[in-house]
Motif scaffolding. Structure first.
Motif, mmCIF file in Angstrom:
data_model
loop_
_atom_site.group_PDB
_atom_site.id
_atom_site.type_symbol
_atom_site.label_atom_id
_atom_site.label_comp_id
_atom_site.label_asym_id
_atom_site.label_seq_id
_atom_site.Cartn_x
_atom_site.Cartn_y
_atom_site.Cartn_z
ATOM 1 N N THR A 115 38.886 27.499 42.975
ATOM 2 C CA THR A 115 40.447 27.502 42.539
ATOM 3 C C THR A 115 40.893 28.725 42.205
ATOM 4 O O THR A 115 40.324 29.843 42.668
ATOM 5 C CB THR A 115 40.431 26.406 41.456
ATOM 6 O OG1 THR A 115 39.523 26.878 40.268
ATOM 7 C CG2 THR A 115 40.023 25.125 41.628
ATOM 8 N N ALA A 116 41.982 28.946 41.527
ATOM 9 C CA ALA A 116 42.518 30.026 41.111
ATOM 10 C C ALA A 116 41.582 31.202 40.518
ATOM 11 O O ALA A 116 40.510 30.683 39.927
ATOM 12 C CB ALA A 116 43.755 29.984 40.040
ATOM 13 N N THR B 271 41.308 33.594 37.403
ATOM 14 C CA THR B 271 41.990 33.957 36.325
ATOM 15 C C THR B 271 41.419 35.363 36.018
ATOM 16 O O THR B 271 40.308 35.633 35.848
ATOM 17 C CB THR B 271 41.533 33.126 34.993
ATOM 18 O OG1 THR B 271 42.011 31.764 35.549
ATOM 19 C CG2 THR B 271 42.236 33.439 33.648
ATOM 20 N N ALA C 194 46.705 33.490 35.779
ATOM 21 C CA ALA C 194 45.703 32.919 37.000
ATOM 22 C C ALA C 194 46.533 33.225 38.412
ATOM 23 O O ALA C 194 47.669 32.979 38.282
ATOM 24 C CB ALA C 194 45.829 31.108 36.821
ATOM 25 N N LEU C 195 45.705 33.635 39.186
ATOM 26 C CA LEU C 195 46.267 33.966 40.559
ATOM 27 C C LEU C 195 45.918 32.986 41.700
ATOM 28 O O LEU C 195 44.574 32.655 41.553
ATOM 29 C CB LEU C 195 46.003 35.475 40.906
ATOM 30 C CG LEU C 195 46.481 36.323 39.872
ATOM 31 C CD1 LEU C 195 45.863 37.751 40.478
ATOM 32 C CD2 LEU C 195 47.869 36.645 39.798
ATOM 33 N N PRO C 196 46.535 32.428 42.647
ATOM 34 C CA PRO C 196 46.237 31.588 43.737
ATOM 35 C C PRO C 196 45.331 32.585 44.578
ATOM 36 O O PRO C 196 45.476 33.781 44.796
ATOM 37 C CB PRO C 196 47.519 31.082 44.368
ATOM 38 C CG PRO C 196 48.413 32.292 43.820
ATOM 39 C CD PRO C 196 48.061 32.854 42.590
ATOM 40 N N VAL C 197 44.204 31.838 45.117
ATOM 41 C CA VAL C 197 43.279 32.644 46.021
ATOM 42 C C VAL C 197 43.604 31.947 47.351
ATOM 43 O O VAL C 197 43.627 31.004 47.644
ATOM 44 C CB VAL C 197 41.799 32.581 45.508
ATOM 45 C CG1 VAL C 197 41.734 33.350 44.456
ATOM 46 C CG2 VAL C 197 41.257 31.313 45.337
ATOM 47 N N GLN C 198 43.204 33.099 48.605
ATOM 48 C CA GLN C 198 43.249 32.563 49.759
ATOM 49 C C GLN C 198 41.609 32.890 50.264
ATOM 50 O O GLN C 198 41.087 33.765 50.060
ATOM 51 C CB GLN C 198 44.244 33.302 50.569
ATOM 52 C CG GLN C 198 44.376 32.539 51.940
ATOM 53 C CD GLN C 198 45.717 33.330 52.724
ATOM 54 O OE1 GLN C 198 46.395 34.203 52.286
ATOM 55 N NE2 GLN C 198 45.893 32.818 53.751
ATOM 56 N N LEU D 162 37.471 35.422 48.673
ATOM 57 C CA LEU D 162 38.495 34.774 47.916
ATOM 58 C C LEU D 162 39.287 36.019 47.612
ATOM 59 O O LEU D 162 38.955 36.876 46.947
ATOM 60 C CB LEU D 162 38.117 34.021 46.800
ATOM 61 C CG LEU D 162 37.311 32.655 47.033
ATOM 62 C CD1 LEU D 162 36.828 32.281 45.849
ATOM 63 C CD2 LEU D 162 37.934 31.869 47.887
ATOM 64 N N ALA E 195 42.936 37.573 46.186
ATOM 65 C CA ALA E 195 44.249 37.395 45.354
ATOM 66 C C ALA E 195 45.125 38.447 45.644
ATOM 67 O O ALA E 195 44.538 39.703 45.529
ATOM 68 C CB ALA E 195 44.040 37.093 44.037
ATOM 69 N N GLN F 171 36.413 32.122 37.470
ATOM 70 C CA GLN F 171 36.570 31.186 38.394
ATOM 71 C C GLN F 171 36.030 29.896 38.116
ATOM 72 O O GLN F 171 34.971 30.061 37.479
ATOM 73 C CB GLN F 171 36.205 31.463 39.917
ATOM 74 C CG GLN F 171 37.285 32.585 40.512
ATOM 75 C CD GLN F 171 37.095 32.790 41.926
ATOM 76 O OE1 GLN F 171 36.148 33.405 42.210
ATOM 77 N NE2 GLN F 171 37.921 32.684 42.779
#
Length: 185
Positions: free
Chosen positions: A109-110, A112, A121-125, A138, A140, A163
């Motif tokens: 997930t995100a 932090t 918290a940052l979204p990750v790809q 991952l 950010a 995470q």
């Protein structure tokens, strides 16, 4: 033939006689300590010690930052004792953005980020690694002028990457972090 009178004993003679007699005393050895029989079951290791309530008291993740200048912007890698990168901060100067990367065995997930002045918290790809390793990378992404980057560079001593289901990374706020940020500004 006359007999000589006996000589009085001297201190060195008495000491030598005492040493000789001490050598005649049998030495007592303790019985051997029994060794436990081998067990067919594995011994469970104790769980790791819980972290302190305040993240600023957590131990720093072992490793070092290494900065590499590149034509499109610098990159800083935080590698552990085995040389494997645990976190990467890279500048994409053309897009004016900074990518924070953490390898992970599974998509998480995100991400932090905790600093002494900010928690976000940052979204990750997720993306596949370039070397076909069993880990997922991952990413950010942050704009180069994001205040969170300043908070990371100027955090008092360390900042943390967290995470879900992963141990936190407690990273030092060394000059390499600020250098990558400045490369993009």
């Amino acid at each position: 033939m006359s007999a000589l009178p006996p000589r009085p004993a001297t201190r060195p003679t008495i000491a030598a006689l005492a040493l000789i007699l001490a050598g005649c005393v049998p030495q007592v050895t303790p019985p051997p300590v029994p060794t436990p029989a081998p067990s067919s079951t594995a011994v469970a290791l104790p769980p790791p010690a819980p972290l302190a309530a305040d993240w600023r008291d957590w131990p720093r993740t072992p490793g070092d930052w290494r900065y590499t200048p590149l034509p499109g912007g610098g990159i800083a890698r935080y590698a552990g004792a085995d040389g494997q990168p645990l976190a990467t901060l890279s500048c994409d100067r053309a897009a004016r953005r900074i990518v924070l990367t953490r390898p992970s065995p599974a998509v998480a997930t995100a991400l932090t980020i905790r600093t002494t002045s900010t928690v976000r918290a940052l979204p990750v790809q997720a993306r596949a690694p370039a070397d076909a390793a069993p880990l997922v990378m991952l990413d950010a992404t942050l704009p180069a002028d994001d205040r969170l980057l300043d908070a990371m560079a100027f955090s008092r001593g360390t900042f943390v990457l967290e995470q879900a289901s992963r141990p936190p990374l407690v990273l030092p706020a060394w000059a390499e972090v600020g250098r990558v940020i400045e490369d993009c500004r």
